[in-house]
Each structure stands twice: as C-alpha cells, then as structure tokens.
Design a protein around this motif. Structure first.
Motif, short mmCIF file in Angstrom:
data_model
loop_
_atom_site.label_atom_id
_atom_site.label_comp_id
_atom_site.label_asym_id
_atom_site.label_seq_id
_atom_site.Cartn_x
_atom_site.Cartn_y
_atom_site.Cartn_z
N TRP A 1 56.49 101.13 -89.27
CA TRP A 1 55.06 100.82 -89.14
C TRP A 1 54.46 101.72 -88.06
CZ3 TRP A 1 52.64 98.15 -84.87
CH2 TRP A 1 51.28 97.85 -85.09
N ASP B 1 51.63 90.52 -94.79
CA ASP B 1 52.66 91.21 -95.55
C ASP B 1 51.97 92.38 -96.25
OD1 ASP B 1 51.99 88.35 -97.05
OD2 ASP B 1 51.61 90.12 -98.27
N TYR C 1 56.03 84.88 -90.94
CA TYR C 1 55.58 86.07 -91.68
C TYR C 1 56.69 87.10 -91.81
CZ TYR C 1 51.12 83.85 -90.84
OH TYR C 1 50.09 82.94 -90.78
N SER D 1 58.71 89.28 -94.69
CA SER D 1 58.54 89.73 -96.06
C SER D 1 59.64 90.70 -96.44
CB SER D 1 57.16 90.39 -96.24
OG SER D 1 56.90 91.33 -95.22
N TYR E 1 57.14 87.07 -99.56
CA TYR E 1 56.29 87.00 -98.37
C TYR E 1 56.41 85.61 -97.75
CZ TYR E 1 52.80 84.54 -101.23
OH TYR E 1 52.15 83.62 -102.04
N PHE F 1 53.73 94.89 -86.32
CA PHE F 1 54.72 94.64 -87.36
C PHE F 1 55.97 95.48 -87.09
CE2 PHE F 1 52.00 92.35 -90.33
CZ PHE F 1 50.73 92.73 -89.94
#
Lengths: 116, 110
Positions: free
Chosen positions: A48, A102, B34, B36, B51, B99
């Motif tokens: 990310w 997500d 959260y 996924s 998810y 994330f």
C-alpha cells in the motif's frame, strides 16, 4: 460499471519523479469511497502506497511518506500519484484501486521501470 | 508498519482444501474486523475474495471462507479447482486510515 485505468510513463530515470494518473469511469470520485495506490515490485508482494478520500484528505505509508503525494482532480474524475527521488527499488506494477475498508475494485496496473 | 506474515506457498490436489494463514499484531489484524483477502493471477488485477474477515462479495464461490483468531486470520479454499491456482494476499486496516498487505502465498493445485 465502475472502471479504473492507470496511465503514465513506463520509464522513469533515477532521482526523478514518477507520475501516474488513475481515471475513474462510471462513478464520481467526489461521491465517496477511498481511492488509493498499491504497487508490486517484480517477484515481490503488494504494498500500500497511500490513499485519498473524497474529502481530499490524504494518508500515506510511513515508509514512503516523505516522497509521496496523492491528489485528486474532481473535474476530470481522476486521482494522481507522484513519487519523488525514485530509485530502482521503485520499479513495480502500480495499481490504482477503490476501497471502503477493503480494496474492492482495481485497475489493471501499469509497469513503471526506473532506469537510466 | 511491517507486512503481515503469510506462508510463501501452499498446495493441494483438486477437491482438497487448503488454508492460508495471515499473522499480524494487535495493531492490525488483531485490532480490527477489516481483514480482507485477494486472489491475484499474474498479469491481472487482484480480486477481492473475502472482506471483513469472513464476508464474501457477490460472485465469489462459497468454497472460499475466512476466519480470524487473535492476530491471525485465515483463508480456506475448499474443493480446490485448477482455476484457484494463484497468489493470495491478505490485507488489514491498521488505524488512522492506513493499510498493510501480507507477504503473499502462492497456491498450487497439484
């Protein structure tokens, strides 16, 4: 049908700035969601890079924060990535994607090679 | 933030099940719902398979299931099929709109 498409130079010289744009079709960026950039160096995993929200707030990976800028152009329904002072380690497939918590929708990705 | 830890590889014969682990910390996997999972065929865009730990998006076969215990999440693929051969990545929200992804697992259908 919502689609994302990355665009930008496929070759960038070391120490220069990598610039990519993600064009969104079928959905207005300003309507919501988080929009982000994720990359995959050759033979490695996903990383990310950062995200921008419809509000304009930005969040970046701590490891890249000093070199990354993500911005949005709502008039063109696009968001962009700038990564400065690139090295060979920044060679990767760069994906743009949409998230809630997500990453539910991805672009096809674009390979950016850093080389002189 | 460090990448979440996944086994490099997993395999199974057609019809069998394979489970992939994704280990993080209380600051990511252990701290949020959260988590996924993504299926990634080389040259294609990653596809969301699970998810919020265990929810399946529309269109994803129920052969794919997710769970979490503490700071370790798991993806199970039951009834393995040839098309399930791919790389699989987990991801977790880490707070403050950040994330992190896992290291990735290559699943081979024998």
């Amino acid at each position: 049908q919502v689609q994302l498409q990355e665009s930008g130079p496929g070759l960038v010289k070391p120490s220069e700035t990598l610039s990519l744009t993600c064009t969104v079709s079928g959905y207005s960026i300003s309507s919501g969601y988080c929009w982000g950039w994720i990359r995959q160096p050759p033979g490695k995993g996903l990383e990310w890079i950062g995200s921008i929200y419809h509000s304009g707030s930005t969040y970046y990976s701590p490891s890249l924060k000093s070199r990354v800028t993500i911005s949005v152009d709502t008039s063109k329904n696009q968001f962009s990535l700038k990564l400065s002072s690139v090295t060979a380690a920044d060679t990767a497939v760069y994906y743009c994607a949409r998230a809630y918590f997500d990453w539910s929708l991805w672009g096809q990705g674009t390979l950016v090679t850093v080389s002189s | 933030q460090s990448a979440l830890t996944q086994p490099p590889s997993a395999s199974g014969s057609p019809g069998q099940s394979v489970t992939i682990s994704c280990t993080g910390t209380s600051s990511d996997v252990g701290g949020y719902k959260y988590v996924s999972w993504y299926q990634h065929h080389p040259g294609k865009a990653p596809k969301l398979m699970i998810y919020e730990v265990s929810e399946r998006p529309s269109g994803v076969p129920d052969r794919f299931s997710g769970s979490k215990s503490g700071s370790t999440a798991s993806l199970t693929v039951s009834g393995l099929q040839a098309e399930d051969e791919a790389d699989y990545y987990c991801s977790s929200y880490t707070g403050n709109n950040n994330f992190v992804f896992g290291t990735g697992t290559k699943v081979t259908v024998l």
